[in-house]
Design an enzyme around this catalytic site. Structure first.
Site, PDB file in Angstrom:
ATOM      1  CE  LYS A 148      30.893  -1.119  23.644  1.00 44.48           C
ATOM      2  NZ  LYS A 148      30.364  -2.044  24.670  1.00 44.48           N
ATOM      3  CB  SER A 149      37.916  -1.412  26.073  1.00 48.91           C
ATOM      4  OG  SER A 149      38.126  -1.893  27.382  1.00 48.91           O
ATOM      5  N   GLY A 179      29.322  -5.421  36.735  1.00 48.75           N
ATOM      6  CA  GLY A 179      29.092  -5.635  35.305  1.00 48.75           C
ATOM      7  C   GLY A 179      27.824  -6.406  35.023  1.00 48.75           C
ATOM      8  N   GLY A 236      34.045  -8.336  21.076  1.00 44.97           N
ATOM      9  CA  GLY A 236      35.116  -7.980  20.147  1.00 44.97           C
ATOM     10  C   GLY A 236      35.480  -6.512  20.202  1.00 44.97           C
ATOM     11  CB  ALA A 259      32.891 -13.235  21.738  1.00 52.83           C
ATOM     12  CB  SER A 269      35.524  -1.503  31.101  1.00 55.85           C
ATOM     13  OG  SER A 269      35.744  -1.239  29.729  1.00 55.85           O
ATOM     14  CE  LYS A 309      38.272  -5.618  33.557  1.00 59.89           C
ATOM     15  NZ  LYS A 309      37.022  -5.138  32.936  1.00 59.89           N
ATOM     16  CB  THR A 344      35.519 -12.468  30.818  1.00 58.18           C
ATOM     17  OG1 THR A 344      36.323 -12.123  29.696  1.00 58.18           O
ATOM     18  CG2 THR A 344      34.431 -11.432  31.004  1.00 58.18           C
ATOM     19  CB  CYS A 394      39.710  -7.736  25.970  1.00 55.73           C
ATOM     20  SG  CYS A 394      38.252  -8.287  25.052  1.00 55.73           S
TER      21      CYS A 394
HETATM   22  C1  LIG Z   1      29.179  -7.674  27.442  1.00 61.47           C
HETATM   23  C2  LIG Z   1      30.485  -7.408  28.116  1.00 61.47           C
HETATM   24  C3  LIG Z   1      31.396  -6.529  27.551  1.00 61.47           C
HETATM   25  C4  LIG Z   1      32.610  -6.278  28.170  1.00 61.47           C
HETATM   26  N1  LIG Z   1      33.471  -5.396  27.599  1.00 61.47           N
HETATM   27  C5  LIG Z   1      34.634  -5.095  28.238  1.00 61.47           C
HETATM   28  C6  LIG Z   1      35.510  -4.116  27.724  1.00 61.47           C
HETATM   29  O1  LIG Z   1      35.256  -3.525  26.687  1.00 61.47           O
HETATM   30  N2  LIG Z   1      36.656  -3.863  28.401  1.00 61.47           N
HETATM   31  C7  LIG Z   1      36.975  -4.490  29.571  1.00 61.47           C
HETATM   32  O2  LIG Z   1      38.020  -4.217  30.154  1.00 61.47           O
HETATM   33  N3  LIG Z   1      36.142  -5.422  30.085  1.00 61.47           N
HETATM   34  C8  LIG Z   1      34.990  -5.739  29.453  1.00 61.47           C
HETATM   35  N4  LIG Z   1      34.151  -6.667  30.000  1.00 61.47           N
HETATM   36  C9  LIG Z   1      34.532  -7.322  31.262  1.00 61.47           C
HETATM   37  C10 LIG Z   1      33.890  -6.617  32.463  1.00 61.47           C
HETATM   38  O3  LIG Z   1      34.314  -5.291  32.582  1.00 61.47           O
HETATM   39  C11 LIG Z   1      34.209  -7.387  33.757  1.00 61.47           C
HETATM   40  O4  LIG Z   1      35.603  -7.374  33.959  1.00 61.47           O
HETATM   41  C12 LIG Z   1      33.737  -8.822  33.724  1.00 61.47           C
HETATM   42  O5  LIG Z   1      32.520  -8.924  33.019  1.00 61.47           O
HETATM   43  C13 LIG Z   1      33.567  -9.417  35.119  1.00 61.47           C
HETATM   44  O6  LIG Z   1      32.648  -8.693  35.871  1.00 61.47           O
HETATM   45  P1  LIG Z   1      31.086  -9.078  35.987  1.00 61.47           P
HETATM   46  O7  LIG Z   1      31.017 -10.518  36.362  1.00 61.47           O
HETATM   47  O8  LIG Z   1      30.540  -8.164  37.021  1.00 61.47           O
HETATM   48  O9  LIG Z   1      30.486  -8.836  34.643  1.00 61.47           O
HETATM   49  C14 LIG Z   1      32.938  -6.948  29.378  1.00 61.47           C
HETATM   50  C15 LIG Z   1      32.021  -7.834  29.938  1.00 61.47           C
HETATM   51  C16 LIG Z   1      30.813  -8.085  29.334  1.00 61.47           C
HETATM   52  C17 LIG Z   1      29.876  -9.052  29.956  1.00 61.47           C
END
Ligand SMILES: Cc1cc2nc3c(=O)[nH]c(=O)nc-3n(C[C@H](O)[C@H](O)[C@H](O)COP(=O)(O)O)c2cc1C
Ligand SMILES: Cc1cc2nc3c(=O)[nH]c(=O)nc-3n(C[C@H](O)[C@H](O)[C@H](O)COP(=O)(O)OP(=O)(O)OC[C@H]3O[C@@H](n4cnc5c(N)ncnc54)[C@H](O)[C@@H]3O)c2cc1C
Ligand SMILES: Cc1cc2nc3c(=O)[nH]c(=O)nc-3n(C[C@H](O)[C@H](O)[C@H](O)COP(=O)(O)OP(=O)(O)OC[C@H]3O[C@@H](n4cnc5c(N)ncnc54)[C@H](O)[C@@H]3O)c2cc1C
Ligand SMILES: Cc1cc2nc3c(=O)[nH]c(=O)nc-3n(C[C@H](O)[C@H](O)[C@H](O)COP(=O)(O)O)c2cc1C
Ligand code: FES
Ligand code: FES
Lengths: 316, 278, 316, 278
Positions: free
Chosen positions: C51-52, C274, C78, C76, C27, C172, C200, C137
Site C-alpha cells: 500500500k502507498s 489489482g 485517500g 477514493a 499497490s 508510477k 487509475t 494517486c
Molecule cells: C482500492 C484501490 C486502492 C489503491 N491504492 C493505491 C495506492 O495506495 N497506491 C497506488 O500507487 N495505487 C493504488 N491503486 C491503484 C492500483 O495500484 C492500480 O494502479 C490500478 O487500480 C489499476 O490496476 P487494476 O485495474 O488492476 O486495479 C489503488 C487501486 C484501488 C482499486
C-alpha cells in the site's frame, strides 16, 4: 394545451440553439449521410452533430478501424469525410427531411488554425445551426488533438473562428489531459459559446495470437460505457469551476436515460449519444425520452432544465 | 474479436474457396440467422465483411465462401490450414421465414458468389419444412457453387449460366419470371423470394416483383468499416446495411433511391455504382 | 532437471529485482498487512507492492470510498496507511512467511519532494527490495498526482530519491495526461530504474436518485477491465519510444493470463494485478501462471521474457 | 449500487430496528446465502456493512437489523419509509449446511445483534429439514431479538440474559456447554454450530469447541471499506473478512492469531480489541 401542463418539458437551449430535447447524435456516429442523420431525428434525437468535416475529402484509415472491447469499442476511423463541399447535399437532404425540427451542428477540423477558420466559414455556408470545433480526435496525426491540448492554441483557434462566423461555436475537449478545467477556461476565454466533452480516450488492443495491434492505425479512441465515469467527472469538474459560465454538452458512454440524468446532474445542459446506438439501435433516443419524462414526473419536476448541475452544486 | 486458426480451405469453383474455422464461442454462432455476416480480419491485410455460408458439423465449424476479386479476398483464398484470422460478429439482421410452413413456397434467387448468403437460408427453409425452389445463376459452369448442397436441400433446383455451359443459358431472373408466372394470386401471397447477387440482378428482381403480390428479401452489400452501425460508411438511403440489414424486405428496397444507383466510397462520398460490384 | 527443460520459464528480472514470475500484487490492493501480502505470494504472485506509505499514518477518506461501475470500480481511499514505521511489523511478518521467495516493493508518497525523499529512506530502512514512487494517486489533494504530471518536478523528485537510496527506484505514472511518453522520459532522466503504468483514471459516479456524488471524496479513480485498453496503449507508447530504455511494469485491468500477455507484448517486462482480485479472488495469480505456461508451450516458447515488446516493435 | 426507498422500519428491541427495502435486482438477492452481508450507504452519512436478517415476502423484501451504536447506525435506525439508501452486494461467503439433513443437528449460538446474521441461517437450516437448537443470548429482556421468528423456526429455543430478565441468567456459552455436554462422539461428528455475536463471546465459543469434535462456523466482523476484497482494511490474520468471510470455519479461526486480540483502525494500524465492539 391544458393537458400538456402535466407532461414534463424536455426542451433545452444550448448556446442559443433551441432543442426539443437534450439528446443529440454525437459526431462520427451514423452521421455520414443526410438520410442517416434525419433518421436519428425521426427516432427522437433533438439534434445532430455531423461527422467531423475538413476542407478536402479524406478516406480515413484502412480496416480494421474498429475493435470491440469490454464496455465499449476502440475506433481509429481517421476522420473520413467527403469534405465540406461534398457534404452540402447531405445537409440539404437532412433539412428537407427534418424541416427545422432539429438543429444540425457541423463538426469541423483542420491541420492549422487557418484551416479550422476556413472549414468553419465553409460549414457556415452549408446553412448549419452551429459549429463544433473538434479539438480532440486522437486518431489522425497532426489533426484535431494537437489543437485541443494547449490552452494558448485553444484560445487563438476559438478567437479566430469566432471572428469569422456568426454561428454559435462549441469546442469539443479531450479527456486525455491532466487538467480539463484549464482547457475549458481557454475555450471560454477564446469566446466559444459552449463546451462539448468528452471525446474518446486514447487506447489500443493487441491480439495475442498474432502479436500485433488490431487496428491498422495501431492506437485508437475508447468509447462506450467504459468511459462514462471519466466523462461525468470531466463535466462535473468544469461545471463546478465557478468561473466557467458557458454551457457544457456531455458525451461519453451514454446508453440509458439514467446516464443522461447523471451527466446533467454533473452539470451538462444537453448530451450526445454515440457508441450505444451500436447495440441499442437508433431508437435509443425514443427510449431515453420516455425514461426522462417518467423520471421528471416521478420526481415532480416540470422541466429537464431543472436537472442541470444538481449534483455539481452549481448555483449553490 | 476471436482470432482463430483456419481449419480448412475448400476450393469451390474458379477463384472461389470456402474458408473454414472452428469458433470457440459456439453459443454465439449457434444463434446465427442465415443472412447474417461476420467481419473477417486478415492480419496485416484488411478486414472485410463475409456472409456465413456454412455452419455446423463436428467439431462445430463456420465457413465463408470467398471470391478472389482484390487484395483481401485474394489473401483469404490463399490461406492455409493453421493460418490465423480474426472474426467478429455475427452482425446484422438475417432472413426471416414464414412462421408455419403450411402452404408456403420459398424461392431462392442466387447469383454468383451471392449464393454464399442464400445457401444457408435455403437449407434452413428446407429444414423448417418449407417447399423450396432454388434458382441458381452463374457466369459459367466453372463458377457455379454448391451443386451438392443445393441438390441435397431441395428437389427443385434450376441452374442457369450466362453462356449456357451449365443448365440453361440466360439470367437467373429469367428463371424467376418463369417460376412466378403461373402462380395464382393466392399462391403469390404465400410465396417468399430470398435473393442475393450482384446489385443489377437485385434491381431486376425488385422490378420483377414490384406489385406482384410476392414477398421478397434482399441481401445487400455496401462498403463496411465498423460492421456495427456506428460509422455510417455502409449507408444506403438512410439505412445502415450492417445493422438495419444486410437483409431488407421488398417494401424497404422499393424506397431506397440509391439502390442500384449509388454507393459510398471510403470518404462517404456518393458515387455511381458502375455495374455490378463483382 | 532434464524434465524441467520443457517447462517454460516464467522468471523475469525487473530493474535488477529477480522475480520467479512476472505477476505482482498492485499497490493498494490487499496489501495493508504482512499476512495478506504473504497470502498473495502463496497464491502465486511473484512479488508484491505495498500500500502507498507516508511518513505519518493516514486514515484516508470516510466511506463510501468505493463504487462499482460497468467494467470496474472507482475508488477514493485517500491513501490510508499506518505510516512507514507502523508498517515495519507487516514487512517483518511478510518476510518471515515468504523467506525471500518474492521481493517486496514499498510504494511511498509525500506532500513535498523532501517528504518523498524521507519516506524513501525510511522505507529502505524496513528492508524492502525496491521503491515505487507513487506520483499518480488522484484521490488525495496535494499528494501524489501533482508530483507526477510535470516533467520538471518528476526529474527532480526521482533524482533526489536516487541520490539517497541504493534500492531500485520505480516511478508510477498516471494516465491522466496528454503525453505519457514525455513523463516517462522525465522518469528516466531523473535516473529511475523502471516505470510503472498506469494508476487509475480520474472518474466519478453520481447517484441520480439522491442527486449526489456517491464517493465522499466526490471524485475517485477508475480501475478494472474498463481501463485496460488505456493502460496497454500507455505501455505501448512508452515501449515504442526508442529513447526509453528502462523497463516498464504494466498495470490496469489485468484479470486473465491473456491480459498479461497483451501488456507484455505491448512492452511490459512484468505486470501488476489489482482490482480483478475482487472477483477472481487471490488465486487469480495461480490461474494466470497456468495460462502463461500453457501459452508459452503452445507457441513453442521457452521463456516469458521472449514476449516483452513483441507487438511494440521493440528491438526491431 | 442500487439506491432504493426504505419500505418499512420495524422497531425490534431497545435501540434496534429492522430496515426493510424492496430490491429491484431480485435474482441477485434470491441467490444470497445466509451470513452474507450488504454495504449500506446512508447518503451524506456513511457506508457500513450489515448482515441480511430478512429476505423474502411479497413484494420481495430485504431486511437489515441495526443496533444504534454510532452515527451511521443511528441514521439507519432513524430512517423513515420513503427515505433513500443505497445497497451493494450481497458480498462474502455465507454459512454452509450439511449436504443431507440425515442425523445432523445444527446449534445456533447468537449474542446481541449478532442474531441478525444467524437468524436467517437457522431458518434456512430448519427449511432444509435439519434438527435445530437455538441458543439466544442478550443483555436483558429489552434487547432480545426475533422471539417470534426463533420460535416459529425451531421447537427447541433457549434464551439467556445477562440479568436473567428473560430465560436463564448467564451467558449464551453456558447454554452451549450444556447442550453439547451429553453428546456422544458420534453425535458430535454430526453437530454443527453456527455463531455470531460480540468477539469475546466468539472467543469463548472457539475455546469451548476446540478439540470437541464439533464443527463450527463463525460470522466475524472487521472494519470495512470496500467490502469486495481489494482494500485490506478488514484484514484479520491474512484473511479479508469481507471476501474470505465473514463466515469462517473453526479450523480457520483457530489459526487467526489476531482473533479476539487485535483489529485494524482506519489507517490499517493493528490496535488492541478493547472488549466487545458492541
Ligand atoms: C482500492 C484501490 C486502492 C489503491 N491504492 C493505491 C495506492 O495506495 N497506491 C497506488 O500507487 N495505487 C493504488 N491503486 C491503484 C492500483 O495500484 C492500480 O494502479 C490500478 O487500480 C489499476 O490496476 P487494476 O485495474 O488492476 O486495479 C489503488 C487501486 C484501488 C482499486
Ligand atoms: C454483408 C456483406 C456480405 C458479403 N459476403 C461475401 C461473401 O460471402 N463472399 C464474398 O466473396 N464476398 C462477400 N462480400 C463482399 C466482400 O466483402 C468484398 O468482395 C471484399 O471486401 C473485397 O475486398 P478486396 O480487398 O478483395 O477487394 P478490393 O479490391 O479492396 O475491392 C473490390 C470491391 O469490394 C468491395 N469492398 C472492399 N472492401 C470492402 C468492405 N470493407 N466492405 C464491403 N465491400 C468492400 C468494394 O466495393 C470494391 O469495389 C460481402 C459484402 C458484404 C457487405
Ligand atoms: C460483516 C458485518 C456484518 C454486520 N452486521 C451488522 C448487523 O446486522 N447489525 C448491526 O447493527 N451491525 C452490524 N455490523 C456492525 C456495523 O457495521 C457497525 O455497527 C457500524 O458500522 C457502526 O457504525 P456507526 O457509524 O454507527 O458507529 P461508529 O461510531 O462509527 O463506530 C462504532 C463501531 O462500529 C464499527 N464500525 C464503524 N464503521 C464500520 C465499518 N465501516 N465496518 C465495520 N465496522 C464498523 C467500529 O468498529 C466502531 O468501533 C456488521 C459488521 C460487519 C463487518
Ligand atoms: C466510430 C466513431 C467515430 C467517431 N468520429 C468522431 C468524429 O469524427 N469527430 C468527433 O468529434 N468525435 C468522433 N467520435 C467520438 C464521439 O463523438 C464521442 O465523443 C465518443 O465516442 C464518446 O461518446 P460515446 O461513448 O457515446 O461513443 C467518434 C466515435 C466513434 C465511436
Ligand atoms: S459499417 Fe459502420 S455503420 Fe455499417
Ligand atoms: S473491506 Fe476492503 S478488503 Fe475487506
Amino acid at each position: 394545451m391544458a393537458d400538456d401542463a402535466t407532461v414534463p418539458d424536455l426542451s433545452v437551449e444550448f448556446a442559443g440553439i433551441k432543442l426539443s430535447n437534450p439528446l443529440l447524435l454525437a459526431s462520427g456516429i451514423a452521421d455520414e449521410t443526410g438520410a442517416s442523420m434525419a433518421r436519428a431525428v425521426k427516432e427522437g434525437a433533438g439534434g445532430v452533430v455531423t461527422k467531423s468535416l475538413s476542407i478536402q475529402p479524406r478516406q480515413g484509415h484502412p480496416n480494421p478501424c474498429i475493435v470491440e472491447v469490454e464496455g465499449g469499442l476502440i475506433n481509429a476511423m481517421g476522420l473520413p469525410n467527403p469534405g465540406i463541399e461534398g457534404f452540402r447535399e447531405e445537409i440539404e437532404h437532412y433539412k428537407k427531411k427534418t424541416r427545422g425540427r432539429a438543429p444540425i451542428i457541423a463538426s469541423v477540423f483542420g491541420s492549422s488554425i487557418e484551416e479550422y477558420v476556413e472549414a468553419s466559414t465553409l460549414a457556415e455556408g452549408l446553412g448549419v445551426d452551429g459549429l463544433e470545433l473538434n479539438g480532440s480526435c486522437p486518431n489522425a496525426k497532426g489533426l484535431g488533438l494537437q489543437f485541443g491540448q494547449d490552452p494558448v492554441v485553444i484560445i487563438e483557434l476559438v478567437r479566430e473562428v469566432k471572428a469569422r462566423t456568426t454561428l454559435p461555436v462549441l469546442f469539443k475537449l479531450t479527456p486525455n489531459t491532466h487538467d480539463i478545467v484549464t482547457l475549458a477556461r481557454a475555450v471560454q476565454e477564446g469566446g466559444a459559446d459552449g463546451i462539448v466533452a468528452i471525446n474518446t480516450l486514447q487506447a489500443m488492443k493487441i491480439d495475442i495470437m498474432t502479436a500485433r495491434p488490431v487496428l491498422t492505425n495501431t492506437t485508437g479512441g475508447l468509447s462506450g460505457p467504459a468511459i462514462r465515469p471519466v466523462g461525468v467527472r470531466c463535466v462535473f469538474e468544469m461545471a463546478r469551476a465557478p468561473d466557467i459560465r458557458i454551457p457544457i454538452m456531455g458525451v461519453g458512454g451514454i446508453s440509458t436515460w439514467e446516464d443522461v440524468i447523471e451527466y446533467m446532474m454533473a452539470g451538462a445542459t444537453a448530451v450526445q449519444v454515440g457508441t450505444s446506438i451500436s447495440w441499442g439501435n437508433l431508437n435509443v433516443f425514443g427510449e431515453m425520452k420516455k425514461g426522462l419524462r417518467a423520471f421528471l414526473m416521478g420526481t415532480g419536476r416540470r422541466s429537464i432544465k431543472d436537472i442541470t448541475g444538481l449534483a455539481a452544486g452549481v448555483g449553490h | 474479436m476471436e482470432v482463430l486458426r483456419v481449419s480448412n480451405v475448400i476450393p469451390e469453383a474458379r477463384n472461389i474457396a470456402t474458408v473454414m474455422i472452428e469458433p470457440k464461442d459456439i453459443a454465439r454462432f449457434k444463434a446465427l440467422r442465415p443472412g447474417q455476416f461476420v467481419m473477417v480480419w486478415v492480419p496485416g491485410v484488411d478486414e472485410v465483411p463475409m456472409s456465413v455460408s456454412f455452419l455446423g458439423g463436428s467439431p462445430f465449424s463456420l465457413g465463408m465462401t470467398v471470391q478472389d476479386i482484390g487484395e483481401a479476398t485474394h489473401a483469404l483464398c490463399s490461406l492455409e490450414k493453421g493460418d490465423l484470422i480474426g472474426i467478429r460478429g455475427p452482425y446484422g439482421k438475417g432472413f426471416r421465414f414464414p412462421r408455419s410452413p403450411e402452404g408456403w413456397m420459398v424461392i431462392g434467387v442466387s447469383g454468383g458468389v451471392g449464393t454464399a448468403s442464400t445457401i444457408l437460408a435455403m437449407e434452413e427453409a428446407s429444414r423448417r419444412g418449407l417447399r423450396t425452389v432454388e434458382l441458381v445463376g452463374a457466369r459459367d459452369n466453372g463458377s457455379l457453387l454448391f451443386r451438392g448442397r443445393w441438390e441435397r436441400s431441395s428437389s427443385d433446383v434450376r441452374y442457369i449460366t450466362d453462356d449456357g455451359s451449365s443448365g440453361r443459358q440466360g439470367f437467373v431472373t429469367d428463371l424467376l419470371r418463369e417460376a412466378i408466372g403461373p402462380l395464382t394470386s393466392d399462391e403469390r401471397r404465400r410465396t417468399m423470394v430470398l435473393t442475393c447477387g450482384p446489385e443489377p440482378m437485385l434491381v431486376s428482381v425488385r422490378d420483377l416483383l414490384k406489385g406482384s403480390g410476392i414477398g421478397c428479401q434482399f441481401s445487400l452489400e455496401r462498403f463496411m468499416k465498423c460492421g456495427i452501425g456506428v460509422c455510417d460508411s455502409c449507408s444506403l438511403s438512410g439505412h445502415r446495411v450492417c445493422q438495419d440489414g444486410p437483409v431488407f424486405a421488398l417494401s424497404q428496397v422499393l424506397r431506397m433511391e440509391e439502390m442500384g444507383m449509388f454507393h459510398r466510397d471510403r470518404s462517404g462520398r456518393k458515387v455511381p455504382l458502375k455495374e455490378c460490384v463483382r
